[in-house]
Scaffold this motif. Structure first.
Motif, mmCIF file in Angstrom:
data_model
loop_
_atom_site.group_PDB
_atom_site.id
_atom_site.type_symbol
_atom_site.label_atom_id
_atom_site.label_comp_id
_atom_site.label_asym_id
_atom_site.label_seq_id
_atom_site.Cartn_x
_atom_site.Cartn_y
_atom_site.Cartn_z
ATOM 1 N N UNK A 1 0.840 -1.207 0.000
ATOM 2 C CA UNK A 1 0.000 0.000 0.000
ATOM 3 C C UNK A 1 0.876 1.258 0.000
ATOM 4 N N UNK A 2 2.048 1.128 0.580
ATOM 5 C CA UNK A 2 2.981 2.264 0.582
ATOM 6 C C UNK A 2 3.577 2.470 -0.814
ATOM 7 N N UNK A 3 3.907 1.377 -1.486
ATOM 8 C CA UNK A 3 4.395 1.505 -2.864
ATOM 9 C C UNK A 3 3.332 2.191 -3.723
ATOM 10 N N UNK A 4 2.074 1.821 -3.496
ATOM 11 C CA UNK A 4 0.983 2.441 -4.256
ATOM 12 C C UNK A 4 0.884 3.938 -3.939
ATOM 13 N N UNK A 5 1.097 4.284 -2.683
ATOM 14 C CA UNK A 5 1.060 5.698 -2.285
ATOM 15 C C UNK A 5 2.182 6.489 -2.973
ATOM 16 N N UNK A 6 3.398 5.916 -2.977
ATOM 17 C CA UNK A 6 4.537 6.590 -3.622
ATOM 18 C C UNK A 6 4.260 6.790 -5.114
ATOM 19 N N UNK A 7 3.688 5.758 -5.724
ATOM 20 C CA UNK A 7 3.381 5.853 -7.160
ATOM 21 C C UNK A 7 2.296 6.899 -7.404
ATOM 22 N N UNK A 8 1.247 6.874 -6.574
ATOM 23 C CA UNK A 8 0.116 7.788 -6.780
ATOM 24 C C UNK A 8 0.542 9.239 -6.594
ATOM 25 N N UNK A 9 1.430 9.474 -5.632
ATOM 26 C CA UNK A 9 1.875 10.858 -5.373
ATOM 27 C C UNK A 9 3.111 11.230 -6.185
ATOM 28 N N UNK A 10 3.579 10.295 -7.003
ATOM 29 C CA UNK A 10 4.719 10.554 -7.880
ATOM 30 C C UNK A 10 5.953 10.976 -7.074
ATOM 31 N N UNK A 11 6.196 10.248 -5.994
ATOM 32 C CA UNK A 11 7.353 10.535 -5.138
ATOM 33 C C UNK A 11 8.502 9.622 -5.548
ATOM 34 N N UNK A 12 9.594 10.247 -5.924
ATOM 35 C CA UNK A 12 10.738 9.516 -6.464
ATOM 36 C C UNK A 12 11.624 8.997 -5.334
ATOM 37 N N UNK A 13 12.114 7.774 -5.486
ATOM 38 C CA UNK A 13 13.077 7.201 -4.544
ATOM 39 C C UNK A 13 14.458 7.169 -5.205
ATOM 40 N N UNK A 14 15.434 7.741 -4.525
ATOM 41 C CA UNK A 14 16.798 7.788 -5.056
ATOM 42 C C UNK A 14 17.580 6.610 -4.476
ATOM 43 N N UNK A 15 17.692 5.564 -5.279
ATOM 44 C CA UNK A 15 18.171 4.258 -4.809
ATOM 45 C C UNK A 15 19.677 4.114 -5.038
ATOM 46 N N UNK A 16 20.372 3.575 -4.041
ATOM 47 C CA UNK A 16 21.827 3.386 -4.113
ATOM 48 C C UNK A 16 22.123 1.902 -3.890
ATOM 49 N N UNK A 17 22.278 1.152 -4.967
ATOM 50 C CA UNK A 17 22.357 -0.311 -4.877
ATOM 51 C C UNK A 17 23.539 -0.785 -4.032
ATOM 52 N N UNK A 18 24.736 -0.305 -4.365
ATOM 53 C CA UNK A 18 25.921 -0.820 -3.667
ATOM 54 C C UNK A 18 25.914 -0.412 -2.204
ATOM 55 N N UNK A 19 25.514 0.825 -1.925
ATOM 56 C CA UNK A 19 25.375 1.268 -0.534
ATOM 57 C C UNK A 19 24.441 0.321 0.216
ATOM 58 N N UNK A 20 23.349 -0.054 -0.426
ATOM 59 C CA UNK A 20 22.388 -0.972 0.200
ATOM 60 C C UNK A 20 23.018 -2.321 0.535
ATOM 61 N N UNK A 21 23.957 -2.782 -0.302
ATOM 62 C CA UNK A 21 24.557 -4.095 -0.019
ATOM 63 C C UNK A 21 25.486 -4.040 1.196
ATOM 64 N N UNK A 22 25.892 -2.842 1.593
ATOM 65 C CA UNK A 22 26.721 -2.695 2.792
ATOM 66 C C UNK A 22 25.872 -2.469 4.040
ATOM 67 N N UNK A 23 24.818 -1.655 3.897
ATOM 68 C CA UNK A 23 24.155 -1.143 5.108
ATOM 69 C C UNK A 23 22.723 -1.623 5.323
#
Ligand SMILES: [Zn+2]
Length: 344
Positions: free
Chosen positions: A230-252
């Motif tokens: 439901x949160x993914x749907x909210x982000x999509x509906x409000x057109x809120x962009x997520x700035x994703x950092x793949x390698x950072x995510x694999x560390x933290x």
């Protein structure tokens, strides 16, 4: 043309990176030696080893030690100039860089003085052909009672041409996003859009708080939103962009392997996404590598990567004519690389 060559030649935009987090171990060692500041290590080799993280606390510890090393105008100029060189090497044309004025005040250099020297070097780079760099001034979550009022007052008092948003950085666990609600409301009233780190080391509830309480226009990371459809749907509906950092995510984060990363799930839900590096030397990465990994390890086709790249201009917060001008430039280059229909 090989995919990696196309990626290298693409003009690129990046929306989630910390200016202080672009300092390499070699530069940090040189600055610390010149300023006679002791680091929590005895040699450059040991410092390089410290740049391999397993958790956020270790990361923050080194981060703050690094901020303490910056003592002169030349140190700040070196930080920006080295970053500009790296952008040029990778054909990065537009960046929104997080910067944390409060920490520079706290460690004695002075927030306004730091902003002044950083801005001068950014403006010089832009005059000399780019990249275009804009700043997001972060409130660090671990010091909100002091850094919150300090940062928002600075924004209310300054008419700084390079600052495009207020941000929320620092650790997530134990620091609900709504801690900064009052300060972010003041920043919005002063005309600054809001972006916030959320859904990186803590779960989906933080992302929802950032959206509903802070009115965030973009979420830094936001990957844990994938735990709540439901949160993914909210982000999509409000057109809120997520700035994703793949390698950072694999560390933290919990996503230690990109095969299990929720990026495809976010895209399938219609959430706008960009790719970024966060703190490139800390995670042994750069923006080209993030795109290469998104292709090779997450399985995104080149056409999708190109759209994520254009999102960096669509969801960027700099003045519209500037972003429109860059979009034109990107589309021409994209056509030459076979990423855009000719004449689009
Ligand atoms: Zn970040």
């Amino acid at each position: 043309m090989e995919v990696n060559e196309t990626i290298a030649r693409m003009p690129k935009a990046e929306l989630h990176l910390h200016l202080e987090g672009t300092i390499t171990p070699d530069t940090l060692w040189a600055i610390a030696q010149r300023n006679h500041v002791s680091l929590p290590v005895g040699s450059l080799a040991e410092l390089k080893a410290l740049y391999a993280f397993e958790d956020f606390d270790k990361f923050l510890h080194l981060w703050l030690a690094m901020c303490r090393c910056l003592r002169s105008d030349a140190d700040y100029a070196l930080m920006v100039d080295a970053f500009v060189d790296d952008c040029r090497r990778q054909n990065i044309r537009y960046v929104e860089a997080h910067f944390t004025p409060y920490n520079h005040e706290r460690f004695g250099f002075g927030a306004r003085r730091a902003l002044a020297i950083v801005s001068r070097r950014i403006e010089a780079a832009e005059r000399e052909g780019g990249p275009v760099i804009r700043l997001i001034t972060d409130i660090p979550s671990e010091s909100v009672p002091e850094s919150g009022p300090f940062t928002v007052q600075l924004l209310e008092e300054e008419a700084h041409p390079l600052i495009v948003a207020i941000g929320l950085g620092g650790p997530e666990e134990g620091f609900p996003r709504r801690l900064v609600e009052e300060y972010f409301a003041r920043a919005r009233a002063a005309g600054y859009p809001v972006v916030a780190h959320a859904g990186e080391t803590a779960g989906a509830a933080h992302v929802r708080e950032a959206v509903e309480h802070l009115k965030a226009r973009r979420i830094q990371h936001g990957v844990r939103a994938a735990e709540d459809p439901s949160l993914l749907a909210l982000l999509a509906a409000r057109d809120i962009c997520c700035d994703v950092c793949l390698t950072s995510n694999t560390f933290l984060t919990v996503y230690r392997d990109l095969a299990t990363h929720p990026l495809p799930k976010m895209l399938a839900a219609g959430v706008p996404v960009t790719l970024s590096t966060d703190d490139p030397p800390f995670f042994g990465t750069d923006l080209d590598r993030e795109y290469e990994r998104a292709h090779a390890e997450v399985g995104l086709p080149l056409a999708t990567l190109w759209q994520l790249n254009l999102n960096g201009l669509r969801y960027g917060l700099a003045e519209t004519p500037l972003r429109r001008g860059l979009m034109k430039e990107f589309r021409i280059a994209g056509a030459e690389l076979g990423l855009e229909p000719a004449g689009a």
